[in-house]
Design a protein around this motif. Structure first.
Motif, PDB file in Angstrom:
ATOM      1  N   ARG A  22      70.390  36.598  54.328  1.00 38.33           N
ATOM      2  CA  ARG A  22      69.469  36.534  53.197  1.00 38.33           C
ATOM      3  C   ARG A  22      69.935  35.499  52.175  1.00 38.33           C
ATOM      4  O   ARG A  22      71.104  35.110  52.141  1.00 38.33           O
ATOM      5  CB  ARG A  22      69.348  37.895  52.502  1.00 38.33           C
ATOM      6  CG  ARG A  22      69.113  39.074  53.415  1.00 38.33           C
ATOM      7  CD  ARG A  22      67.721  39.126  54.033  1.00 38.33           C
ATOM      8  NE  ARG A  22      67.647  40.208  55.018  1.00 38.33           N
ATOM      9  CZ  ARG A  22      67.248  41.456  54.739  1.00 38.33           C
ATOM     10  NH1 ARG A  22      66.884  41.782  53.512  1.00 38.33           N
ATOM     11  NH2 ARG A  22      67.226  42.364  55.695  1.00 38.33           N
ATOM     12  N   GLU A  44      63.234  44.361  53.564  1.00 37.28           N
ATOM     13  CA  GLU A  44      63.238  43.007  54.116  1.00 37.28           C
ATOM     14  C   GLU A  44      62.956  41.949  53.053  1.00 37.28           C
ATOM     15  O   GLU A  44      62.220  40.974  53.292  1.00 37.28           O
ATOM     16  CB  GLU A  44      62.253  42.887  55.282  1.00 37.28           C
ATOM     17  CG  GLU A  44      62.608  43.797  56.454  1.00 37.28           C
ATOM     18  CD  GLU A  44      61.659  43.659  57.621  1.00 37.28           C
ATOM     19  OE1 GLU A  44      60.475  43.322  57.399  1.00 37.28           O
ATOM     20  OE2 GLU A  44      62.092  43.874  58.761  1.00 37.28           O
ATOM     21  N   GLU A 104      67.715  45.876  51.798  1.00 36.01           N
ATOM     22  CA  GLU A 104      67.807  45.511  53.211  1.00 36.01           C
ATOM     23  C   GLU A 104      66.593  46.024  53.972  1.00 36.01           C
ATOM     24  O   GLU A 104      65.964  45.285  54.744  1.00 36.01           O
ATOM     25  CB  GLU A 104      69.085  46.084  53.819  1.00 36.01           C
ATOM     26  CG  GLU A 104      69.254  45.739  55.287  1.00 36.01           C
ATOM     27  CD  GLU A 104      70.423  46.462  55.948  1.00 36.01           C
ATOM     28  OE1 GLU A 104      70.921  45.938  56.952  1.00 36.01           O
ATOM     29  OE2 GLU A 104      70.823  47.545  55.463  1.00 36.01           O
ATOM     30  N   GLN A 135      60.991  31.728  58.088  1.00 37.35           N
ATOM     31  CA  GLN A 135      60.756  33.097  57.601  1.00 37.35           C
ATOM     32  C   GLN A 135      59.303  33.518  57.717  1.00 37.35           C
ATOM     33  O   GLN A 135      58.977  34.686  57.538  1.00 37.35           O
ATOM     34  CB  GLN A 135      61.172  33.231  56.114  1.00 37.35           C
ATOM     35  CG  GLN A 135      62.517  32.652  55.765  1.00 37.35           C
ATOM     36  CD  GLN A 135      63.608  33.106  56.697  1.00 37.35           C
ATOM     37  OE1 GLN A 135      63.816  34.297  56.889  1.00 37.35           O
ATOM     38  NE2 GLN A 135      64.329  32.146  57.283  1.00 37.35           N
TER      39      GLN A 135
END
Length: 365
Positions: free
Chosen positions: A271, A229, A226, A350
């Motif tokens: 994600r 990233e 996490e 993204q």
């Protein structure tokens, strides 16, 4: 009391409040009887971000030669009993075309750390040309899984149009890492992913479970993924490989993998999380999707002579890793493949400016 605490954590996750290390440890204690409510919460969060759309990844393991001696891997250099292959230019491009024409959203080009590429003067020059040709012909997003490569090599592949860099740590417990990835630097592997991310690559990080990892290890890995990233996070169950140091390792059911998929979705709802065909083949797909995964990976053409990873041949020759067999399962689950435009839109969302890394850097800002 335990069930009340679990319910509280699930409500916290659905509200997208950050889950703590202790929350994740409690989730990892979930039993199979309790799993339904955890998976339901994971699916709700997946739907919030991705509706009922699933992404599809083609897989080209184009070289099974490797200079490393990972204790868990069939393709470790010391395994002299395995008949290796190295696909040539025509074979790689042909397989890529076949996958792109079938409708996959991404082409994942994977190799062992083949000495032909890593230890020779010409290095990655031929592969760079292959990538450029595939990109030109298919206009399909690409992931590269080449192991540890130099900054210069990463820059060249980024300029050639590669979107993703995958380089799995397997575990973020340094002691366990040293037993799995023999004589490979933990820090170098992590730093290479940071470098690629700074260049504008999307990063996929992955862990292996069932190989001596504890709840503490998994919780730490989830939080590490996490924090780094990683845009795509994955877990795979360990499958013992013949003629390796862990060939006799005792493994249980793959429930732990399903649970970790669900927890990763609760912690990182936006994600990408794969449901790999590589462990249980087609028969394990529905369970992984029900756990909150939203990407089907390891789609392999049946006629290209390509291998998988943890199960080198499962479901390949009979076409069970093809979209023809996968899409009916999605339909039965009221899921559907995303369009290519939808995947491209997600990729573009993204995108972040690349950091200038000096002369020759791509997309310097």
């Amino acid at each position: 009391m335990r069930n009340l605490r679990l319910a509280g954590i699930l409500e916290k996750a659905k509200a997208e409040s950050p889950l703590s290390h202790e929350d994740i440890l409690r989730l990892l204690e979930t039993t199979e009887d309790q799993f339904g409510c955890v998976a339901q919460a994971a699916r709700e969060l997946r739907e919030k971000y991705f509706q009922n759309k699933i992404f599809l990844y083609g897989f080209l393991y184009f070289s099974t030669f490797c200079r490393n001696d990972c204790t868990f891997c069939l393709y470790r250099k010391s395994n002299s009993s395995y008949q290796r292959y190295r696909k040539d230019r025509g074979e790689i491009i042909s397989a890529a075309r076949e996958l792109a024409d079938s409708g996959v959203h991404l082409l994942d080009l994977t190799m062992g750390e083949d000495p032909l590429y890593h230890n020779t003067p010409q290095g990655f020059a031929e592969l760079l040309q292959i990538v450029q040709e595939i990109k030109r012909e298919t206009q399909t997003p690409m992931m590269l899984s080449p192991g540890i490569v130099s900054q210069d090599v990463l820059l060249k592949f980024k300029a050639a149009g590669v979107d993703w860099y995958a380089c799995y740590q397997e575990t973020h417990n340094r002691a366990l890492y040293s037993r799995l990835r023999i004589r490979q630097s933990y820090d170098e592997r992590m730093e290479r992913k940071s470098l690629a991310k700074a260049m504008g690559y999307l990063i996929e990080e992955g862990i292996l479970t069932g190989v001596g990892d504890t709840h503490e290890d998994i919780a730490a890995s989830i939080l590490t993924m996490e924090n780094m990233e990683a845009a795509q996070v994955r877990v795979m169950s360990f499958v013992p490989q013949e003629n390796t140091p862990l060939a006799k390792w005792k493994t249980g059911s793959h429930f732990r993998e399903l649970l970790i998929i669900a927890i990763m979705r609760l912690v990182m709802p936006d994600r990408l999380i794969p449901a790999s065909l590589d462990v249980d083949g087609l028969r394990g797909l529905e369970q992984r999707l029900n756990s909150g995964a939203n990407v089907v990976t390891s789609i392999i053409p049946p006629t290209a002579g390509l291998a998988g990873v943890s199960q080198s041949s499962r479901d390949i020759a009979d076409g069970n890793r093809s979209l023809e067999k996968i899409i009916p399962i999605l339909s039965r689950m009221h899921l559907e493949p995303a369009t290519r435009r939808e995947y491209q839109t997600w990729l573009e969302a993204q995108a972040a400016p690349a950091v200038c890394l000096g002369k020759g850097a791509v997309q310097c800002r």
